[in-house]
Write a protein that holds these residues in place. Structure first.
Motif, PDB file in Angstrom:
ATOM      1  N   MET A   1     -36.530 -30.533  31.911  1.00 49.66           N
ATOM      2  CA  MET A   1     -35.676 -30.228  33.061  1.00 49.66           C
ATOM      3  C   MET A   1     -34.607 -31.305  33.256  1.00 49.66           C
ATOM      4  SD  MET A   1     -35.069 -27.947  35.329  1.00 49.66           S
ATOM      5  CE  MET A   1     -36.576 -26.951  35.382  1.00 49.66           C
ATOM      6  N   GLU A   2     -34.992 -32.560  33.026  1.00 45.85           N
ATOM      7  CA  GLU A   2     -34.020 -33.647  33.165  1.00 45.85           C
ATOM      8  C   GLU A   2     -32.892 -33.511  32.141  1.00 45.85           C
ATOM      9  OE1 GLU A   2     -35.797 -37.456  33.072  1.00 45.85           O
ATOM     10  OE2 GLU A   2     -37.026 -37.137  34.864  1.00 45.85           O
ATOM     11  N   ASN A   3     -33.265 -33.111  30.904  1.00 46.19           N
ATOM     12  CA  ASN A   3     -32.240 -32.911  29.873  1.00 46.19           C
ATOM     13  C   ASN A   3     -31.306 -31.765  30.245  1.00 46.19           C
ATOM     14  OD1 ASN A   3     -33.246 -34.973  28.292  1.00 46.19           O
ATOM     15  ND2 ASN A   3     -34.595 -33.616  27.106  1.00 46.19           N
ATOM     16  N   LEU A   4     -31.881 -30.674  30.786  1.00 47.75           N
ATOM     17  CA  LEU A   4     -31.069 -29.538  31.206  1.00 47.75           C
ATOM     18  C   LEU A   4     -30.120 -29.945  32.327  1.00 47.75           C
ATOM     19  CD1 LEU A   4     -30.330 -26.537  31.230  1.00 47.75           C
ATOM     20  CD2 LEU A   4     -32.269 -26.148  32.780  1.00 47.75           C
ATOM     21  N   ASN A   5     -30.653 -30.672  33.288  1.00 47.30           N
ATOM     22  CA  ASN A   5     -29.835 -31.114  34.412  1.00 47.30           C
ATOM     23  C   ASN A   5     -28.684 -32.005  33.941  1.00 47.30           C
ATOM     24  OD1 ASN A   5     -29.318 -31.233  37.264  1.00 47.30           O
ATOM     25  ND2 ASN A   5     -30.083 -33.323  37.240  1.00 47.30           N
ATOM     26  N   SER A   6     -28.990 -32.908  33.009  1.00 48.27           N
ATOM     27  CA  SER A   6     -27.974 -33.808  32.479  1.00 48.27           C
ATOM     28  C   SER A   6     -26.908 -33.040  31.702  1.00 48.27           C
ATOM     29  CB  SER A   6     -28.628 -34.851  31.567  1.00 48.27           C
ATOM     30  OG  SER A   6     -27.663 -35.693  30.996  1.00 48.27           O
ATOM     31  N   THR A   7     -27.340 -32.047  30.931  1.00 50.10           N
ATOM     32  CA  THR A   7     -26.401 -31.234  30.154  1.00 50.10           C
ATOM     33  C   THR A   7     -25.469 -30.443  31.065  1.00 50.10           C
ATOM     34  OG1 THR A   7     -27.994 -31.007  28.336  1.00 50.10           O
ATOM     35  CG2 THR A   7     -26.196 -29.403  28.433  1.00 50.10           C
ATOM     36  N   LEU A   8     -26.059 -29.826  32.100  1.00 52.50           N
ATOM     37  CA  LEU A   8     -25.243 -29.065  33.046  1.00 52.50           C
ATOM     38  C   LEU A   8     -24.254 -29.972  33.778  1.00 52.50           C
ATOM     39  CD1 LEU A   8     -27.937 -26.694  34.593  1.00 52.50           C
ATOM     40  CD2 LEU A   8     -26.015 -26.014  33.144  1.00 52.50           C
ATOM     41  N   ALA A   9     -24.703 -31.168  34.140  1.00 53.07           N
ATOM     42  CA  ALA A   9     -23.818 -32.120  34.812  1.00 53.07           C
ATOM     43  C   ALA A   9     -22.646 -32.505  33.904  1.00 53.07           C
ATOM     44  CB  ALA A   9     -24.595 -33.352  35.243  1.00 53.07           C
ATOM     45  N   GLY A 172     -26.922 -18.927  42.371  1.00 50.43           N
ATOM     46  CA  GLY A 172     -26.856 -20.376  42.528  1.00 50.43           C
ATOM     47  C   GLY A 172     -26.184 -20.758  43.822  1.00 50.43           C
ATOM     48  N   ILE A 173     -24.854 -20.759  43.812  1.00 46.24           N
ATOM     49  CA  ILE A 173     -24.095 -21.195  44.984  1.00 46.24           C
ATOM     50  C   ILE A 173     -24.268 -20.262  46.162  1.00 46.24           C
ATOM     51  CG2 ILE A 173     -21.952 -19.966  44.431  1.00 46.24           C
ATOM     52  CD1 ILE A 173     -22.374 -23.494  45.910  1.00 46.24           C
ATOM     53  N   GLY A 174     -24.522 -18.974  45.893  1.00 48.02           N
ATOM     54  CA  GLY A 174     -24.613 -18.017  46.989  1.00 48.02           C
ATOM     55  C   GLY A 174     -26.009 -17.713  47.456  1.00 48.02           C
ATOM     56  N   ASN A 175     -27.011 -18.391  46.885  1.00 50.40           N
ATOM     57  CA  ASN A 175     -28.383 -18.016  47.237  1.00 50.40           C
ATOM     58  C   ASN A 175     -29.307 -19.229  47.321  1.00 50.40           C
ATOM     59  OD1 ASN A 175     -31.128 -17.107  46.998  1.00 50.40           O
ATOM     60  ND2 ASN A 175     -30.414 -15.134  46.310  1.00 50.40           N
ATOM     61  N   MET A 176     -29.758 -19.733  46.165  1.00 57.57           N
ATOM     62  CA  MET A 176     -30.796 -20.766  46.165  1.00 57.57           C
ATOM     63  C   MET A 176     -30.355 -22.052  46.847  1.00 57.57           C
ATOM     64  SD  MET A 176     -32.469 -20.245  42.357  1.00 57.57           S
ATOM     65  CE  MET A 176     -33.921 -21.229  42.732  1.00 57.57           C
ATOM     66  N   THR A 177     -29.126 -22.487  46.575  1.00 56.27           N
ATOM     67  CA  THR A 177     -28.665 -23.735  47.192  1.00 56.27           C
ATOM     68  C   THR A 177     -28.526 -23.577  48.703  1.00 56.27           C
ATOM     69  OG1 THR A 177     -26.357 -23.102  46.794  1.00 56.27           O
ATOM     70  CG2 THR A 177     -27.420 -24.469  45.129  1.00 56.27           C
ATOM     71  N   GLN A 178     -28.110 -22.403  49.147  1.00 57.89           N
ATOM     72  CA  GLN A 178     -27.959 -22.163  50.579  1.00 57.89           C
ATOM     73  C   GLN A 178     -29.319 -22.094  51.269  1.00 57.89           C
ATOM     74  OE1 GLN A 178     -24.846 -22.264  51.703  1.00 57.89           O
ATOM     75  NE2 GLN A 178     -23.966 -22.249  49.647  1.00 57.89           N
ATOM     76  N   VAL A 418     -30.089 -26.671  40.055  1.00 61.32           N
ATOM     77  CA  VAL A 418     -29.382 -25.467  40.498  1.00 61.32           C
ATOM     78  C   VAL A 418     -27.995 -25.807  41.016  1.00 61.32           C
ATOM     79  CG1 VAL A 418     -29.430 -23.500  42.084  1.00 61.32           C
ATOM     80  CG2 VAL A 418     -31.534 -24.286  40.999  1.00 61.32           C
ATOM     81  N   TRP A 419     -27.843 -26.952  41.689  1.00 56.87           N
ATOM     82  CA  TRP A 419     -26.520 -27.370  42.156  1.00 56.87           C
ATOM     83  C   TRP A 419     -25.572 -27.562  40.970  1.00 56.87           C
ATOM     84  CZ3 TRP A 419     -24.388 -27.263  46.814  1.00 56.87           C
ATOM     85  CH2 TRP A 419     -25.215 -27.205  47.931  1.00 56.87           C
ATOM     86  N   ASN A 420     -26.054 -28.210  39.925  1.00 56.54           N
ATOM     87  CA  ASN A 420     -25.213 -28.396  38.733  1.00 56.54           C
ATOM     88  C   ASN A 420     -24.921 -27.064  38.052  1.00 56.54           C
ATOM     89  OD1 ASN A 420     -24.858 -31.230  38.833  1.00 56.54           O
ATOM     90  ND2 ASN A 420     -26.896 -31.545  37.999  1.00 56.54           N
ATOM     91  N   PHE A 421     -25.931 -26.188  38.004  1.00 59.88           N
ATOM     92  CA  PHE A 421     -25.748 -24.848  37.442  1.00 59.88           C
ATOM     93  C   PHE A 421     -24.689 -24.089  38.238  1.00 59.88           C
ATOM     94  CE2 PHE A 421     -26.881 -20.316  37.754  1.00 59.88           C
ATOM     95  CZ  PHE A 421     -26.829 -19.943  36.429  1.00 59.88           C
ATOM     96  N   ALA A 422     -24.734 -24.204  39.564  1.00 61.22           N
ATOM     97  CA  ALA A 422     -23.773 -23.504  40.422  1.00 61.22           C
ATOM     98  C   ALA A 422     -22.358 -23.997  40.163  1.00 61.22           C
ATOM     99  CB  ALA A 422     -24.149 -23.705  41.892  1.00 61.22           C
ATOM    100  N   ASP A 423     -22.186 -25.306  40.002  1.00 59.22           N
ATOM    101  CA  ASP A 423     -20.863 -25.849  39.710  1.00 59.22           C
ATOM    102  C   ASP A 423     -20.295 -25.276  38.418  1.00 59.22           C
ATOM    103  OD1 ASP A 423     -20.283 -27.405  41.882  1.00 59.22           O
ATOM    104  OD2 ASP A 423     -21.099 -29.248  41.047  1.00 59.22           O
ATOM    105  N   VAL A 424     -21.146 -25.173  37.398  1.00 61.17           N
ATOM    106  CA  VAL A 424     -20.710 -24.649  36.102  1.00 61.17           C
ATOM    107  C   VAL A 424     -20.323 -23.173  36.216  1.00 61.17           C
ATOM    108  CG1 VAL A 424     -21.437 -24.114  33.745  1.00 61.17           C
ATOM    109  CG2 VAL A 424     -22.028 -26.325  34.758  1.00 61.17           C
ATOM    110  N   MET A 425     -21.176 -22.375  36.874  1.00 62.67           N
ATOM    111  CA  MET A 425     -20.895 -20.948  37.010  1.00 62.67           C
ATOM    112  C   MET A 425     -19.630 -20.697  37.827  1.00 62.67           C
ATOM    113  SD  MET A 425     -23.062 -19.407  35.174  1.00 62.67           S
ATOM    114  CE  MET A 425     -23.123 -20.860  34.114  1.00 62.67           C
ATOM    115  N   ASN A 426     -19.457 -21.475  38.906  1.00 66.52           N
ATOM    116  CA  ASN A 426     -18.238 -21.332  39.711  1.00 66.52           C
ATOM    117  C   ASN A 426     -16.996 -21.578  38.865  1.00 66.52           C
ATOM    118  OD1 ASN A 426     -19.627 -20.748  41.994  1.00 66.52           O
ATOM    119  ND2 ASN A 426     -19.056 -22.565  43.125  1.00 66.52           N
TER     120      ASN A 426
END
Length: 474
Positions: A1-9, A172-178, A418-426
């Motif tokens: 998960m840390e690697n995924l988070n770092s990659t998305l960031a 992401g931005i419209g659901n889980m983070t909220q 999820v926050w990093n995922f949301a930034d990428v998708m946006n």
């Protein structure tokens, strides 16, 4: 998960960096501002009157009023970004980041106008008899109209890419983070267990989504203006109490936008480029100009011409950023809490309110809860319209069911990834839309100028609009 988070960031830093979205967003907004002759400044007054005072456009096709379309778009954008997002931008980029949020909004109003115009211009009637539109339609139909079959194929690819990323972004931005923001704030401020918050959000979201866009429009029209006014009143109290610090705050904002910010207190310092990057990224996170999402709500509005709804829709960016974000930013800067550093960004706005007034942190917690819930409702509609574009009307009900369940998951789960995922998708959903705005800009400008030449005060009746539009040159 840390690697995924770092990659998305890492991916997010490239997409939102100085070579991709920052020049594309600002450049597109500036280009449209010039081509539309600063429409967002010339017509802001009539647009606000049409959207907030008249509220409806009699005689136009659509499912909800222009006011309801505006509040649905506001519901989706006035969310955590207006409170936590602003704090994050300032805590990382310094007070100068707020200036670049303003710039993003001012040129972004032209982008918001253009995408809403196209949303109405190329909307379709779906299998349920409702109006459906947005980049997932106008990229395909607009390219096909202007460039024939080959252009239509390119537009089709862009429309599908947008729809896929928009659906992913909705979770992401419209659901889980909220949902997570609501649960965390209610737990920290009132001791409400996150599971209880998750259950309440699950029930409320499901109840509203059962009624579709008409129910969403009625709900958002009722409580979105109220929640904004209450938050602004609280911010006004804080600014009155910090009045002596306001001139210095503006000085910091304008000076540090072009000079960067030195290290002070817990703030590590920031270069000019980082202030710009944070301002643009968080500005778009807040008002979504250029992302294409608001065009989906605009397409459902009852309106006699795309120009009218485009003007109403662009006021959403003005309200979101120039008003609400400005209040948040000034509260943070005048209180000095931004100097504590990015580690406190999550509670920075609440701390600023609490230092100035009793129970100020409680007010912010309630505001976040309402803002975030409204964002969930708005984005659920965006997501379902894109699902419909991809798989047909049969996918809407399953999407609503999954979306409602994911709200609960977001409320009870840690979500840094999820926050990093949301930034990428946006970012990824914005790219095909911005390409479309640039390519279709000639059509937008031509039809907008013709309409405003015949109805400069936006008061023409439906019959008058039909008459003069029927005489327009082809």
């Amino acid at each position: 998960m840390e690697n995924l988070n770092s990659t998305l960031a890492d991916i997010g830093s490239v997409i939102w960096g100085p070579f991709v979205l920052i020049p594309l967003l600002l450049g597109t907004g500036l280009f449209l501002t010039i081509r539309l002759r600063a429409l967002q400044f010339r017509k802001l007054g009539p647009a606000l009157h049409l959207g907030l005072v008249r509220r409806s456009d009699d005689g136009g096709a659509g499912d909800i009023t222009q006011y309801q379309a505006l509040t649905t778009a506001l519901a989706a954008t006035v969310g955590v970004g207006n409170i936590v997002g602003v704090a994050t931008a300032i805590s990382l980029g310094g007070p100068g980041a707020l200036f670049w949020m303003w710039v993003t909004a001012l040129v972004g109003m032209a982008s918001k106008y253009s995408e809403a115009f196209l949303g109405v211009r190329y909307r379709v009637t779906d299998a349920r008899g409702e109006q459906s539109g947005g980049p997932q339609y106008y990229l395909h139909r607009g390219f096909a109209e202007l460039f024939g079959r080959t252009g239509g194929r390119v537009g089709l690819v862009l429309s599908i890419v947008f729809a896929v990323f928009a659906v992913l972004a909705s979770f992401g931005i419209g659901n889980m983070t909220q949902g997570n923001a609501v649960a965390a704030q209610l737990d920290n401020s009132f001791g409400v267990p996150v599971v209880a918050s998750g259950v309440i959000l699950f029930v409320l979201t499901g109840a509203v989504l059962l009624g579709g866009i008409k129910a969403i429009g009625r709900v958002t029209a009722g409580f979105v203006p109220l929640m904004i006014v209450l938050y602004l009143l609280g911010g006004m109290v804080v600014l009155v109490l910090n009045a002596d610090a306001i001139p210095g705050a503006f000085g910091q904002i304008f000076t540090q936008a072009f000079s960067g910010t030195s290290a002070v207190g817990g703030f590590a310092g920031a270069a000019i480029m980082y202030a710009i990057q944070m301002g643009v990224a968080r500005g778009i996170f807040s008002n979504e100009s250029g992302m294409g999402s608001a065009a989906i709500a605009a397409a459902a509005a009852k309106t006699t011409h795309p120009t009218r709804q485009g003007l109403v829709s662009m006021t959403q960016t003005f309200i979101d950023t120039i008003i609400v974000v400005t209040f948040t930013g000034l509260v943070i800067v005048t209180s000095g809490v931004w100097e504590r550093g990015s580690d406190t960004a999550g509670t920075m706005t609440a701390d600023a309110f609490a230092e100035a007034m009793p129970y100020g942190d409680k007010l912010v917690a309630v505001a976040i809860a309402f803002f975030a819930f409204s964002t969930i409702l708005g984005w659920s509609y965006y997501g379902e319209r894109c699902v419909e574009r991809l798989v047909g009307a049969g996918g809407v009900i399953p999407y609503r069911m999954v979306f409602t369940c994911v709200v609960f998951v977001g409320a009870v789960t840690e979500l840094e990834v999820v926050w990093n995922f949301a930034d990428v998708m946006n970012g990824l959903m914005a790219i095909p839309n911005l390409i479309g705005l640039l390519v279709l800009s000639g059509l937008i400008v031509r039809e907008t100028r013709y309409y405003l030449d015949n109805d400069p005060t936006l008061t023409a009746t439906a019959a008058q609009v039909e008459e003069f539009m029927g005489d327009r040159p082809r």
